[in-house]
Design a protein around this motif. Structure first.
Motif, mmCIF file in Angstrom:
data_model
loop_
_atom_site.group_PDB
_atom_site.id
_atom_site.type_symbol
_atom_site.label_atom_id
_atom_site.label_comp_id
_atom_site.label_asym_id
_atom_site.label_seq_id
_atom_site.Cartn_x
_atom_site.Cartn_y
_atom_site.Cartn_z
ATOM 1 N N GLY A 232 0.906 -1.169 0.036
ATOM 2 C CA GLY A 232 0.010 0.175 -0.147
ATOM 3 C C GLY A 232 0.994 1.252 -0.073
ATOM 4 N N LEU A 233 0.679 2.213 -1.137
ATOM 5 C CA LEU A 233 1.538 3.366 -1.235
ATOM 6 C C LEU A 233 0.751 4.490 -0.787
ATOM 7 C CD1 LEU A 233 3.557 2.092 -4.280
ATOM 8 C CD2 LEU A 233 4.092 1.957 -1.866
ATOM 9 N N THR A 234 1.102 5.762 -0.434
ATOM 10 C CA THR A 234 0.681 7.003 -0.287
ATOM 11 C C THR A 234 1.651 8.074 -0.827
ATOM 12 O OG1 THR A 234 1.887 8.052 1.763
ATOM 13 C CG2 THR A 234 0.317 6.057 2.188
ATOM 14 N N ARG A 235 1.038 9.182 -1.018
ATOM 15 C CA ARG A 235 1.774 10.416 -1.820
ATOM 16 C C ARG A 235 2.760 10.834 -0.826
ATOM 17 N NH1 ARG A 235 -0.620 15.483 -0.262
ATOM 18 N NH2 ARG A 235 -2.424 15.163 1.326
ATOM 19 N N PHE A 236 2.526 10.497 0.462
ATOM 20 C CA PHE A 236 3.870 11.132 1.303
ATOM 21 C C PHE A 236 5.270 10.212 1.345
ATOM 22 C CE2 PHE A 236 -0.342 12.113 3.019
ATOM 23 C CZ PHE A 236 -0.317 13.613 3.098
ATOM 24 N N ARG A 237 5.186 9.142 0.486
ATOM 25 C CA ARG A 237 6.337 8.189 0.837
ATOM 26 C C ARG A 237 7.827 8.699 -0.094
ATOM 27 N NH1 ARG A 237 3.830 6.279 -4.272
ATOM 28 N NH2 ARG A 237 5.070 5.542 -5.845
ATOM 29 N N PRO A 238 8.728 8.339 0.602
ATOM 30 C CA PRO A 238 10.025 8.918 -0.013
ATOM 31 C C PRO A 238 10.082 8.943 -1.554
ATOM 32 C CG PRO A 238 10.294 7.674 1.760
ATOM 33 C CD PRO A 238 8.893 7.285 1.570
ATOM 34 N N ALA A 239 10.592 9.829 -2.282
ATOM 35 C CA ALA A 239 10.761 9.763 -3.574
ATOM 36 C C ALA A 239 11.582 8.654 -4.247
ATOM 37 C CB ALA A 239 11.107 11.158 -4.386
ATOM 38 N N GLU A 240 12.631 8.280 -3.371
ATOM 39 C CA GLU A 240 13.757 7.347 -3.700
ATOM 40 C C GLU A 240 13.354 5.854 -3.427
ATOM 41 O OE1 GLU A 240 14.671 8.707 0.441
ATOM 42 O OE2 GLU A 240 13.822 9.573 -1.472
ATOM 43 N N ASP A 241 12.118 5.597 -3.057
ATOM 44 C CA ASP A 241 11.704 4.313 -2.377
ATOM 45 C C ASP A 241 11.749 3.224 -3.540
ATOM 46 O OD1 ASP A 241 9.528 4.599 -3.865
ATOM 47 O OD2 ASP A 241 8.082 4.845 -2.143
ATOM 48 N N GLU A 242 11.885 3.239 -4.697
ATOM 49 C CA GLU A 242 11.823 2.433 -5.958
ATOM 50 C C GLU A 242 10.632 1.418 -5.934
ATOM 51 O OE1 GLU A 242 14.959 -0.562 -5.724
ATOM 52 O OE2 GLU A 242 14.831 -0.909 -3.444
ATOM 53 N N LEU A 243 9.567 2.052 -5.262
ATOM 54 C CA LEU A 243 8.312 1.224 -5.390
ATOM 55 C C LEU A 243 7.272 1.667 -6.314
ATOM 56 C CD1 LEU A 243 7.606 0.933 -1.388
ATOM 57 C CD2 LEU A 243 8.772 -0.674 -2.619
ATOM 58 N N THR A 244 6.481 0.694 -6.845
ATOM 59 C CA THR A 244 5.632 0.898 -7.841
ATOM 60 C C THR A 244 4.310 0.522 -7.151
ATOM 61 O OG1 THR A 244 5.960 -0.982 -9.189
ATOM 62 C CG2 THR A 244 7.244 1.058 -9.824
ATOM 63 N N PRO A 245 3.381 1.174 -7.420
ATOM 64 C CA PRO A 245 1.781 0.544 -7.058
ATOM 65 C C PRO A 245 1.494 -0.709 -7.764
ATOM 66 C CG PRO A 245 1.534 2.425 -8.391
ATOM 67 C CD PRO A 245 2.838 2.342 -8.101
ATOM 68 N N VAL A 246 0.438 -1.400 -7.124
ATOM 69 C CA VAL A 246 -0.134 -2.763 -7.655
ATOM 70 C C VAL A 246 -1.153 -2.421 -8.397
ATOM 71 C CG1 VAL A 246 -1.264 -4.755 -7.174
ATOM 72 C CG2 VAL A 246 0.453 -4.121 -5.726
ATOM 73 N N THR A 247 -1.169 -2.652 -9.877
ATOM 74 C CA THR A 247 -1.958 -2.141 -10.824
ATOM 75 C C THR A 247 -3.102 -3.469 -10.798
ATOM 76 O OG1 THR A 247 -0.764 -3.614 -12.510
ATOM 77 C CG2 THR A 247 -0.295 -0.952 -12.224
#
Length: 462
Positions: A232-247
């Motif tokens: 689960g991702l939010t707009r506040f997460r660090p920019a460098e987290d290398e994560l992508t949301p689940v489509t």
């Protein structure tokens, strides 16, 4: 841990007609020691109290020390509740997982939202997940000696390099050795795998689940169950987290992959140990599995089968709904848009009651920056933006899981009282299926509780 770091256990409630009540304990008193030992947490307290003769050292609200002797049955409870389960402080997390929800929040909110719990005692007592990366040998020894099982463990990956990459901690690579440690001692864990696309999915997920399934053997399997959960991702997460949301496409891929393994495990062992969280089906836009799929609901608190169980409970309780009610009433039931389709049967059945009109308000969280949102993550700000200026009827039916436990505060620190005032309506926090039905039946026009009364409703049980 030295004794000087252990605070006396602060009593917040004395159960009526209990041993403690008869003796005269009061809220505000503190337990210093039991039979000469200072309990460091609720586990110690329960262990030390499991005796027929107790000598308690108690500090009262005026700072006076009392020595109390108690004779009781071996397993008889004293009837005390405490401010916290941990008298020596929280064991915090030493990982830097990029998907950690704690790090995906905006600054400036209440302090408790930023505490990174990685405490094996809370895992044993309440089912919270830990990583096992911060345990000293003393803690491992205590788990073994006191048989603290099952624990709930965030595994995420069994390949050392992948887990180290996810947790940002070199100690994270020891997970298979740790699982063997549980196996040799006939202790159990419930495992969690948070799938992060591009990092621990596809072949890595296959490896992880098969590794964990190998520990689901014997009379006391080391791995009792595994929950597969989307990140689960939010707009506040660090920019460098290398994560992508689940489509939706990725969700369908994971569902297919895991269901294939589930079929294989059932054919081989007659049972399953790997479970998909409901969110996968909600994201994919697919039907939830039937009730028979979930066996004994071993991962219900991790969102595995919780929606199916909610629907089942409603179906059972709905048999007692009256054909009509008076006076007529109209409510707005707020939910996350993730469950909008799944809960349509509930909405339709409630509206079959003559005199009752329930409108569903389902939306995502702009606050978190999500397009698909589960109900528990909606904030007061989300409700305000989506409901302001709309006809809300006699009031809002608010799932209590949006609120801080035992409080009326949303995740963004807005309170039910503040929201009710801004919307100019009454709000009723409802807990579970029973609360939803009771809210519809009990509170009609002019009969809903005030926001202050709503704050006294039972804490959420989901």
């Amino acid at each position: 841990m030295s004794e000087t770091t252990i605070s006396p256990a602060l009593i917040t409630k004395v159960i009526p007609n209990s041993i403690a009540s008869e003796i005269g304990f009061e809220a505000g008193d503190r337990i210093v020691s039991i039979n000469g030992d200072r309990p460091r947490d609720l586990i110690d307290y329960k262990f030390l109290c499991a005796d027929e003769f107790l000598e308690l050292e108690v500090l009262d609200t005026k700072g006076k020390i009392h020595h109390i002797e108690i004779e009781k049955d071996y397993d008889e409870d004293l009837g005390l509740e405490f401010e916290t389960a941990l008298f020596d402080g929280l064991i915090q997390c030493n990982n830097r997982c990029p998907f950690c929800f704690i790090d995906q929040q905006p600054p400036g909110k209440r302090k408790s939202l930023y505490l990174k719990d990685d405490d094996y005692r809370l895992s044993f007592l309440y089912g919270s997940y830990l990583t096992l990366t911060n345990l000293t040998q003393k803690e491992w020894n205590r788990i073994e000696q006191m048989r603290l099982s099952p624990l709930y463990v965030s595994v995420h990956a069994t390949e050392p390099e992948v887990r180290i990459r996810l947790l940002k901690n070199p100690r994270a690579g020891q997970i298979l050795e740790q699982l063997n440690w549980f196996k040799k001692r006939r202790l159990q864990i419930h495992a969690q795998v948070v799938v992060c696309p591009g990092i621990n999915d596809s072949l890595h997920l296959e490896t992880t689940l098969r590794d964990l399934a190998k520990f689901h053997k014997g009379e006391v399997p080391a791995v009792a169950s595994v929950a597969v959960v989307p990140v689960g991702l939010t707009r506040f997460r660090p920019a460098e987290d290398e994560l992508t949301p689940v489509t939706p496409a990725k969700a369908r891929e994971v569902i297919s992959q895991v269901q294939k393994l589930q079929t294989e495990l059932r054919k081989k062992n007659g049972t399953n140990c790997v479970w998909l969280a409901d969110e996968w089906f909600l994201i994919a836009g697919e039907e939830l599995p039937p009730e028979s799929h979930y066996e004994e609901y071993p991962q219900i608190d991790n969102g595995v089968g919780s929606i199916r169980l909610f629907l089942k409970k409603f179906e059972l309780l709905a048999k007692d709904l009256p054909p009509q009610i008076y006076p007529p009433r109209k409510f707005t039931w707020v939910v996350g848009n993730a469950v909008e389709l799944a809960f349509q049967p509930i909405l339709q059945r409630l509206n079959q009651v003559e005199g009752l009109q329930v409108n569903m308000a389902a939306f995502p969280s702009k606050y978190w920056g999500q397009s698909i949102t589960v109900t528990g993550l909606l904030t007061g700000q989300d409700l305000l933006e989506n409901l302001q200026g709309k006809d809300l009827g006699d009031g809002i039916l608010l799932p209590a899981l949006m609120l801080k436990h035992g409080d009326t505060r949303f995740l963004d620190d807005m309170t039910v009282e503040e929201l009710a005032d801004k919307l100019g309506t009454k709000i009723l926090p409802v807990s579970g299926v029973e609360g939803l039905i009771e809210g519809c039946m009990r509170y009609g026009a002019g009969k809903m509780p005030t926001p202050q009364e709503a704050g006294k409703m039972p804490a959420p049980q989901e």
